[in-house]
Design an enzyme around this catalytic site. Structure first.
Site, short mmCIF file in Angstrom:
data_model
loop_
_atom_site.label_atom_id
_atom_site.label_comp_id
_atom_site.label_asym_id
_atom_site.label_seq_id
_atom_site.Cartn_x
_atom_site.Cartn_y
_atom_site.Cartn_z
N SER A 25 12.30 -8.14 2.08
CA SER A 25 12.95 -8.44 0.80
C SER A 25 14.21 -7.64 0.55
CB SER A 25 11.97 -8.19 -0.35
OG SER A 25 10.92 -9.16 -0.31
N LYS A 35 16.64 -1.67 -3.40
CA LYS A 35 15.67 -2.76 -3.24
C LYS A 35 14.62 -2.36 -2.21
CE LYS A 35 14.01 -6.86 -3.92
NZ LYS A 35 12.66 -6.31 -3.63
N THR A 36 13.37 -2.71 -2.53
CA THR A 36 12.28 -2.48 -1.59
C THR A 36 12.10 -3.69 -0.67
OG1 THR A 36 10.67 -3.38 -3.13
CG2 THR A 36 11.05 -1.00 -3.21
N GLY A 37 11.26 -3.52 0.33
CA GLY A 37 10.90 -4.62 1.23
C GLY A 37 9.63 -4.28 1.96
#
Length: 607
Positions: free
Chosen positions: A392, A539-541
């Site tokens: 993501s 942003k995380t993923g």
């Protein structure tokens, strides 16, 4: 623990390593003195021994390839967590307090390590200053002594120069009325100090003594001595450096004795030995910055007299000499292979924070922080060149494409309703979604709607212009799903190092996009401002690892956290990646985010 603290710990480790190297080097040289007296009487052995210890210090201090290391790296967080007694493990009903205690104890352990390293640096600098001060004091004493004497312009007026042609001395000769031994000093401008009482000796003794000092000059012993003194000063805390430097001086004196007495009759040898003893009685101590006839120590003078009486040295043994040199080289190579590396990984702390019973091992870990303006690498820890799925975190790129193309309009438009058939792996995805909630919830189907409206050709053009990872958006082989899934455990891959390169282009607006694309993307990925004033956009993923057989790894998952931090006109970009054991209900991306943000203020303050 900051990068600066890690460097101080490495300095502390290097200091201890060079002490261990000193023991090994002294053992080798002691063996040489016993079995190879001819080799031990050469100055090269002792200077090379000093260089070996300094090289060991530098090898440990400077990072090197992981392929050369035999001992694995030390993960400081894991070490401190492992020190928590098993009896302190609480029941499963209270995981959060246990995690807090472990984190607090780990922080305390790291603080003690950092404090100890800082204290040692202070001690080292004080000792270095004291050592440099002693050298300067010795230099002033020699200059002051020379200033009280008279420069000899006519050398043949002194019996000591009877065997030298006028003007052959490259040093200024100064006669002083002081109870000293004849001595040579001055690296750049050599000066030879001759005591006035030297004239009371027999002419042949005077000539031998002067010949000895001028032989030092011809052999460039001042340069050798200066190198030894410099190395001893740098590692002043290592007692073996002083011992080796003293033996270097002994070898230099002995080398000059041999050259001066080569071919001389026994009567002159005896006269030379008598002059040596007489000068030793007059000299109270030897200054490290001068080459003094009769200097070094009483023990070394006794050894010199013994060799003067019996000049024949031990037979040369080339194989033994090569073995001694190989031993010194082996000490450096051994330190290269056996020195442990210091690492600071936050993934285990994140697991503790999540409340697990024990900290599982991290399969892959990287932390990369780069200055956005200059591109200077500020932090580089772990395996940062391995490409994996962006998961993501790719939504940052999709957001830029969407706002640049006009598909996305602002933080809340367009708001798209959920439809049956959309990806619904997470409950929060089964609702109407706008750009802000898409980024917050990592809603896969919303990103797929944006890429579908872009179309394959435009999508590929954007990826190529971004230079994003391997730029492969073909998707799974034979499934024609590149527009929908190429960034989720599929064909598209990017390394942490490439993530920060891409993010620098975003921050510096170098992607050739409309200003609105940068502004809106920055707005929807904005997180909280840290307590020290740094504003975070990130942003995380989270995604499963794809195994060689093509199936997903059910035991491990990737956790990403990428973005930038800004304060006072300065911006740094960062990428954090871990591959660690899967935990139900606790995505790896969220764990990476919490651990990274917990320690980020201290890291940023140290930059």
């Amino acid at each position: 623990m900051s990068a600066a603290d890690l460097m101080l710990l490495r300095f502390l480790l290097a200091s201890g390593g060079c002490l261990a190297a000193g023991v090994a080097v002294w053992a080798v040289t002691a063996l040489c003195r016993r079995t190879l007296p001819d080799f031990a009487a050469q100055r090269s052995l002792w200077l090379l021994s000093q260089i070996t210890i300094v090289a060991t210090f530098l090898v440990i201090l400077l990072p090197h390839s992981e392929r050369l290391r035999v001992i694995p790296q030390i993960d400081l967080d894991r070490v401190t967590q492992a020190s928590v007694p098993a009896a302190a493990t609480p029941t499963a009903a209270a995981p959060a307090p246990r995690a807090g205690r472990i984190g607090h104890m780990a922080a305390n352990e790291n603080n003690w390590l950092a404090t100890g390293a800082q204290a040692w640096l202070l001690i080292y600098l004080l000792g270095l200053g004291y050592s440099v001060g002693k050298l300067m004091h010795a230099r002033r004493m020699l200059n002051g002594l020379a200033a009280t004497g008279c420069r000899m312009d006519t050398l043949h007026a002194h019996d000591g120069f009877g065997g030298w042609a006028q003007g052959t001395s490259a040093a200024d000769v100064i006669e002083v009325d002081a109870p000293i031994s004849p001595m040579l000093f001055g690296l750049i401008k050599p000066r030879l100090l001759l005591p006035r009482h030297l004239r009371s000796l027999a002419p042949v003794q005077q000539q031998l003594i002067v010949d000895h000092e001028l032989t030092h000059l011809r052999r460039r012993d001042l340069q050798w001595m200066s190198a030894g003194v410099l190395l001893q000063t740098v590692l002043w805390f290592n007692p073996f450096m002083r011992l080796l430097r003293v033996n270097l001086s002994w070898a230099q004196e002995l080398g000059c004795d041999r050259e001066v007495l080569r071919g001389r009759p026994q009567v002159q040898r005896k006269a030379y030995a008598a002059a040596l003893v007489a000068q030793l009685r007059l000299q109270h101590r030897t200054l490290a910055t001068a080459l003094a006839f009769g200097g070094v120590s009483e023990r070394s003078v006794a050894a010199r007299i013994a060799l003067i009486r019996e000049p024949a040295g031990a037979p040369r043994k080339p194989w033994a000499r090569c073995a001694a040199l190989a031993s010194l080289a082996g000490i450096v190579l051994g330190s290269l292979a056996f020195q442990p590396a210091l690492a600071w990984r936050m993934a285990p702390a994140a697991v503790a924070e999540a409340g697990s019973g024990s900290a599982p091992s991290v399969v892959l870990s990287c932390t990369e922080i780069v200055d956005a303006a200059s591109g200077q690498r500020l932090v580089h820890e772990g395996q940062c060149d391995q490409r994996v799925t962006p998961a993501s975190t790719f939504n940052i790129a999709v957001s830029l494409m969407g706002y640049d193309s006009g598909i996305l309009r602002d933080e809340h438009a367009p708001a798209l309703p959920f439809k049956e058939g959309y990806a619904d792996w997470v409950d929060s995805w089964r609702t109407t979604t706008d750009p802000s909630s898409w980024i917050r919830n990592s809603t896969v189907w919303y990103a797929q709607q944006v890429t579908a409206q872009l179309g394959e050709a435009t999508f590929r053009r954007y990826i190529g212009a971004f230079g994003y990872g391997n730029e492969d958006v073909s998707g799974d082989a034979g499934k024609d799903n590149g527009l929908a899934l190429s960034w989720i455990s599929s064909s598209l891959a990017i390394s942490p190092g490439e993530q920060v390169v891409f993010l620098r282009k975003v921050v510096n607006r170098e992607l050739g996009l409309a200003p609105k694309a940068y502004e809106m993307t920055s707005r929807i990925i904005k997180l909280d401002t840290l307590e020290n004033g740094w504003e975070i956009h990130a942003k995380t993923g989270t995604s499963a690892q794809v195994l060689a057989a093509g199936r997903g790894d059910e035991q491990h998952e990737y956790g990403w956290f990428v973005g930038w931090a800004s304060k006072g006109g300065r911006t740094v970009v960062f990428a954090r990646l871990v591959l660690d054991p899967r935990q139900d209900g606790k995505p790896a991306g969220g764990r990476a985010k919490r651990a990274f943000l917990r320690d980020l203020p201290a890291r940023l303050d140290a930059l």
